[in-house]
Structure formats: structure tokens, C-alpha cells
Design an enzyme around this catalytic site. Structure first.
Site, PDB file in Angstrom:
ATOM      1  N   SER A  13       0.735  -1.267   0.044  1.00  0.00           N
ATOM      2  CA  SER A  13      -0.066  -0.149   0.001  1.00  0.00           C
ATOM      3  C   SER A  13       0.774   1.086   0.024  1.00  0.00           C
ATOM      4  O   SER A  13       1.835   1.496  -0.907  1.00  0.00           O
ATOM      5  CB  SER A  13      -0.895  -0.075   1.122  1.00  0.00           C
ATOM      6  OG  SER A  13      -1.732   0.955   0.894  1.00  0.00           O
ATOM      7  N   ASP A  56      -2.083   6.697  -3.815  1.00  0.00           N
ATOM      8  CA  ASP A  56      -0.972   5.921  -3.094  1.00  0.00           C
ATOM      9  C   ASP A  56      -0.774   4.529  -3.996  1.00  0.00           C
ATOM     10  O   ASP A  56      -1.307   4.419  -4.894  1.00  0.00           O
ATOM     11  CB  ASP A  56      -1.297   5.327  -1.770  1.00  0.00           C
ATOM     12  CG  ASP A  56      -2.317   4.127  -1.900  1.00  0.00           C
ATOM     13  OD1 ASP A  56      -3.018   4.059  -2.733  1.00  0.00           O
ATOM     14  OD2 ASP A  56      -2.631   3.493  -0.798  1.00  0.00           O
ATOM     15  N   ASP A 106      -0.988   1.500  -4.531  1.00  0.00           N
ATOM     16  CA  ASP A 106      -1.812   0.521  -5.061  1.00  0.00           C
ATOM     17  C   ASP A 106      -3.197   1.008  -5.234  1.00  0.00           C
ATOM     18  O   ASP A 106      -4.053   0.210  -5.721  1.00  0.00           O
ATOM     19  CB  ASP A 106      -1.767  -0.691  -3.937  1.00  0.00           C
ATOM     20  CG  ASP A 106      -2.719  -0.389  -2.872  1.00  0.00           C
ATOM     21  OD1 ASP A 106      -2.331   0.822  -2.291  1.00  0.00           O
ATOM     22  OD2 ASP A 106      -3.273  -1.262  -2.055  1.00  0.00           O
ATOM     23  N   ASP A 166      -5.669   2.495  -3.716  1.00  0.00           N
ATOM     24  CA  ASP A 166      -6.943   2.330  -3.066  1.00  0.00           C
ATOM     25  C   ASP A 166      -6.906   3.748  -2.423  1.00  0.00           C
ATOM     26  O   ASP A 166      -8.261   3.967  -1.888  1.00  0.00           O
ATOM     27  CB  ASP A 166      -6.887   1.243  -2.284  1.00  0.00           C
ATOM     28  CG  ASP A 166      -5.860   1.161  -0.893  1.00  0.00           C
ATOM     29  OD1 ASP A 166      -4.974   2.008  -1.268  1.00  0.00           O
ATOM     30  OD2 ASP A 166      -5.729   0.028  -0.359  1.00  0.00           O
TER      31      ASP A 166
END
Length: 568
Positions: free
Chosen positions: A145, A297, A299, A301
Site C-alpha cells: 500500500s 498511493d 496500489d 486504493d
């Protein structure tokens, strides 16, 4: 010989040790050995996340294989249909992410389980979508993440595209913990076994993009806004730019941060919760007179937001951008008469009260969950099945939101599209998004939300975090900064203490969280991070105006630092 030495010697001398790790192990000093081997990296309810490198307390091919073999055993326990439905696998731009993804696919294949692996890096929400789109039994996402470049991680999903909730994760954890020797697991596959691996890409992409574009409430809005966008070297780059192009928005990418660089070379931090993530985007915004800045960010999400207001750029918190998105969505649903019956909005126990007030003003119920979007995904699935309530929005304070639940995780491409639409809509009315936020403050009260994250690494740090929570339980504060604590909630002990009486706290899985409600309408919460070596303090402070709320926030932060012995 100590446990650390035993584990270290086993790794150094094991014939199956991947060669890339041997030189690193041999170069370790005593402190590095201890940190790498003093414990087994925890496979918890949020999967695994940790520093990359060799060792039992690190993310590496061998600890990933242990997790995947445990997951494979869990899948096989559900029968041949589960193995045939298979597992979707996604990964981000981090070091070893692609290697971990395809290595996991091979191990699943050896276990007779099909897999569908993305051809290249993709957002976490698209992995969630792929599970549902392909009818898979579950999913694996290789990502850390928003953590720094030294980290990687491993998250598991169920057949609904939702991260495994604790009851299901516990079953996988049992399977993982039953594996004694992670080094004994190999991923050598036969040509026949390798046929169980399918590489996926454009077809799933196009289905996902179509669904994202379908969330628009005012697709005809005049798109007279400039958007500066940064994927922070991560997976949002292509999806967000494709969606903006197809929807007709003008997007100015921060070119230096568009390459999928695992070292995040051109950003001080890939975390939208930290000011460094916006530095270059702010320069782009000033040079291009942009209306808004959107930062995702790695990834994809989470989405951070900056807004041009009175000639300056204001970076919103996740609580603020979530409240503004909520106001836009609900007001438009009402205006268009498309509000469903029994509407419900979900957020977490550490999310600002402002969103709940916004929802209530539009006749929408709020249900709170623990931190972790899997709990929101679980609620979505529950009401989808019962029809008792209808989902309209879900968000967390940490910049994560979900507009439409064809994904069951936070979805930054959706959020980027809806935020752009909101900015364009309000610009036509002579307002920016900070104006909208100020209107909400005027209607519902002025809030300042903040978070203080205390980083405490290693074995000593983990013990210190546990001690902070234990001390607060042992000697519960009656007042903070002179303001009485009128209610205390302990999500680990499942208790509510109010007016000198203790009652049961229900509706939540046990979690190491403490929350204190204050006599002035503010609250403070404390919890250890589930993904980083941090103890987090959350502040939702109510004031007469912005200055009052800010001054009170500083005073409460100082008081909590003194109370917990964490003042610098």
C-alpha cells in the site's frame, strides 16, 4: 544456542534457500539478525506486511510461499469447485511484487488450483473487481500500500472480492501456522501444472473502466477544470488517466512520478497522508493554475486531495474529502430522485463525526465499523443479501472510499472520477470544494481531525506499543486536558464505561482500540497500526470556529503525549 541463532543457522545452511538471500544473511550483524529472526512475521487478519529481506520476520519468497501454501490448504478444504474457480492475483510496483505474484501462482498450480494473474501491475481495487468478474474463489494482492520502499505485503480476498474478515482469516492463519518449514516449499511446476495459470489483462481492464465510468451522476457537467494528478510511481497511472480521458476531463499528470519505480525516486513519500506526497504536484498545480490536485498511493486504493481556494492550495484530510464527496453524492441523489429506500453509509470508529451529520441531514443512516475496509465490504455483502438496507457510500479517514460496490475495497480511480465531477459541478455554481466544506462546517459544526502516528520499530517498539495500550487500560483517564471523559469504549475488552457504569460493547470483532468521548463533543482514539510499527492517536475535535478547533487540537495532542509518556 538462542532461538534467533537456530533460525539463522537453519536459513544459512538450508539447501532450498533462494540464492539471492545468502550474501545478505552472511553480512548481518547481531542486531540485524535479531530483528530478522526474533519472531515469525505475523500473518494476521490484514494478511502480511513487513520489511523485504531474508528472515522469518521479513517478506521474502519463503515467507510468501508459507502464506500461499496455507491459503492453498484452505482453498482445497473447500473442495474441487473452489480449486477450479481459482484465485485472481494482482501486484503493484514494489520490489519483488511481480516475482511474488507469479511464484504464488506456481505454488497454487502445484496444489491443483487455477489462478488468473495480471500481466503487469494493477490497482488493488481492480484485483477485487477481477475476483468478482471472473467468478474466482478468492484473490491475492501483493502490495504494501502506502508504506515506504523497503516494504512489501500480501493480502487475501474472498469470493466477493472483499479482504478476508477475521472469521475467515483465522482459518487461513491456522493453516499457515501449521506449516513448520517455509524453506521446504518449492514452486517447481510441470508443464501440465503450469497450464493452470492464466495471464489476464485488457479484457478485465475494459470491464473495470466501464464500471468506473458508470458511477457518474452528472456526466454532462461542463468539464472546465484542470486536474493535476500523481500516481506516486504506482498503479493508478494508467487507470485514472484512461478514465479521465474517456469521461472528457483534462488531466495534467506529474510526469516525474508516473513511472512504476519501486524506489519512489521522485517523491519524498508515496503516502497521501503525509505532506511530502504533494510537493511536486503542488508545483505542477501552481504552474498550470490547476483547480484540484489528486494524489494516489502506490496500489491505488487511497486518494489525497488538494484544492485551489482563495488563490492558495489547501490539502484536505481524508475526513474532509470524504465528507465533501458524501455531500455531493447524497445531494445529487436527492435532486435526481434516485435515493434508494433505507439508504446507509458506512465509515469507521476513527472517522470524523462530520460525515455522520452530513448523512443524517440527507436522511441516510450511518453504520460504523472497525478500521479496515474489509468490515465495510462485509456490511455491503450482508445488506446485498438481505435487502434490508441500500449502500450509498463508504469511507475511512485514511483517504479511502468506495462509491459503487462492484469493487469491495477502497477504490481510488472511482474516487478520482467522482471528485473531479464534484469539483466541476460546484465550479459552475461559483464554488470550490473548500467552500463546500466550509458550508458543511456552518451547518454541522467546525471539526478539526488529525492523527499522530508514533513509530516504534523492532522488538522493543512492539513491546512499547503494547505497554501504551495496557497502561491506558490500567489507569483509564477521567479527563484529558481538563475536559471530562464522559464515555470510554474498549474494543478489545468489548466494554463501554459511562456515568461510572460498565456495559457491553456489541457489534464489533475484538480489536485493540480505545476511544474516549469528551464533554465538549470531541473524541480521541488510540490503536496500534495493523500494517506498520506505529501507535496511532486519532483526534476529532469540535470548536466554535477553525481557530478554536485548531488550538484545542494542539492542546489535546500535547495532553495525550504527556498522558502516555510519548512527549518528545
Amino acid at each position: 544456542m538462542s532461538v534467533v541463532e537456530e533460525r539463522y543457522e537453519k536459513w544459512v545452511g538450508h539447501p532450498n534457500l533462494d540464492p539471492q538471500y545468502l550474501d545478505v544473511l552472511k553480512a548481518m550483524d547481531a542486531e540485524e539478525k535479531n530483528d530478522a529472526f526474533y519472531t515469525l512475521i505475523e500473518f494476521g487478519t490484514a494478511g502480511m506486511r513487513g520489511l523485504l529481506g531474508p528472515g522469518t520476520n521479513r517478506i521474502n519468497l519463503h515467507t510468501i510461499r508459507k502464506a500461499t501454501q496455507g491459503f492453498a490448504n484452505y482453498i482445497k478444504a473447500h473442495g474441487e469447485a473452489a480449486c477450479e474457480a481459482g484465485i485472481a492475483i494482482g501486484y503493484d510496483n514494489r520490489h519483488m511484487s511481480r516475482e511474488f505474484a507469479f511464484d504464488s501462482a506456481k505454488l497454487l498450480a502445484k496444489n491443483g488450483i487455477k489462478s488468473y494473474v495480471f500481466e503487469s501491475l494493477r490497482p488493488t481495487p481492480e484485483l477485487s473487481f477481477a475476483v468478482r468478474e471472473l467468478g474466482c474463489f478468492g484473490g491475492i494482492m501483493i502490495t504494501a500500500s502506502h508504506n515506504p520502499k523497503e516494504y512489501n505485503g500480501y493480502k487475501l480476498y474472498d469470493e466477493k472480492g472483499c479482504q478476508l474478515v477475521p472469521a475467515l482469516a483465522a482459518q487461513v492463519i491456522d493453516q499457515v501456522n501449521a506449516i513448520e518449514d517455509e524453506l521446504a516449499i518449492d514452486t517447481n511446476v510441470t508443464p501440465e501444472e503450469e497450464k493452470r495459470i492464466t495471464v489476464i489483462g485488457k479484457k478485465v481492464d475494459d470491464s473495470y473502466y466501464a464500471k468506473v465510468l458508470g458511477i457518474q451522476l452528472n456526466p454532462e457537467v461542463k468539464k472546465d477544470i484542470k486536474i493535476v494528478f500523481s500516481p506516486e510511481h504506482g498503479t493508478a497511472n494508467i487507470p485514472v488517466q484512461v478514465v479521465y480521458r474517456r469521461a472528457g476531463y483534462h488531466c495534467i499528470p506529474v510526469e516525474e512520478q508516473c513511472s512504476p519505480d519501486p524506489d519512489f525516486s521522485n517523491t519524498p513519500t508515496p503516502n497521501p497522508e503525509q505532506p511530502g506526497a504533494y510537493e511536486l504536484a503542488l508545483k505542477y498545480a501552481a504552474d498550470n493554475d490547476a483547480d484540484i490536485i489528486l494524489v494516489c498511493d502506490p496500489d491505488a486504493d487511497r486518494m489525497g486531495v488538494g484544492v485551489k481556494h482563495d488563490g492558495e492550495y489547501v490539502v484536505m484530510t481524508g475526513n474532509q474529502s470524504g465528507a465533501v464527496l458524501l455531500e455531493y453524492i447524497l445531494s445529487q441523489m436527492e435532486e435526481k430522485d434516485i435515493m434508494p429506500s433505507n439508504p446507509v453509509m458506512f465509515n469507521t470508529v476513527v472517522t470524523s463525526d462530520l460525515g455522520e451529520k452530513v448523512a443524517k441531514a440527507h436522511g441516510v443512516e450511518t453504520e460504523k465499523t472497525l478500521t479496515g475496509f474489509k468490515f465495510i465490504g462485509e456490511k455491503v455483502a450482508k445488506y446485498e443479501k438481505t435487502g434490508e438496507k441500500n449502500y450509498v457510500f463508504g469511507y475511512e479517514e485514511s483517504y479511502g472510499s468506495l462509491i459503487k460496490p462492484f469493487v469491495r475495497d477502497k477504490d481510488a480511480p472511482q474516487a478520482c472520477l467522482m471528485l473531479a465531477e464534484a469539483a466541476a459541478y460546484y465550479k459552475e455554481k461559483g464554488k470550490d470544494l473548500v467552500d463546500v466544506l466550509n458550508d458543511l462546517y456552518a451547518q454541522h459544526g467546525t471539526y478539526e481531525e488529525s492523527q499522530v502516528a508514533l513509530t516504534l520499530s523492532g522488538e522493543a517498539g512492539a513491546n512499547r506499543i503494547k505497554q501504551i495500550l495496557a497502561d491506558l487500560r490500567k489507569d483509564a483517564p477521567k479527563e484529558i486536558n481538563g475536559t471530562p471523559v464522559v464515555r470510554a469504549e474498549d474494543y478489545n475488552e468489548c466494554t463501554i464505561t459511562e456515568n461510572g457504569e460498565t456495559t457491553e460493547l456489541t457489534g464489533f470483532t475484538k480489536s485493540d482500540v480505545l476511544k474516549y468521548y469528551l464533554a465538549d463533543g470531541s473524541w480521541i482514539a488510540v490503536r496500534p497500526s495493523g500494517t506498520e510499527p506505529k501507535c496511532k492517536f486519532y483526534f476529532c475535535i469540535v470548536g466554535k470556529d477553525k481557530e478554536d478547533a485548531h488550538n484545542k487540537t494542539l492542546a489535546y495532542q500535547k495532553a495525550m503525549a504527556e498522558l502516555t509518556g510519548t512527549a518528545e
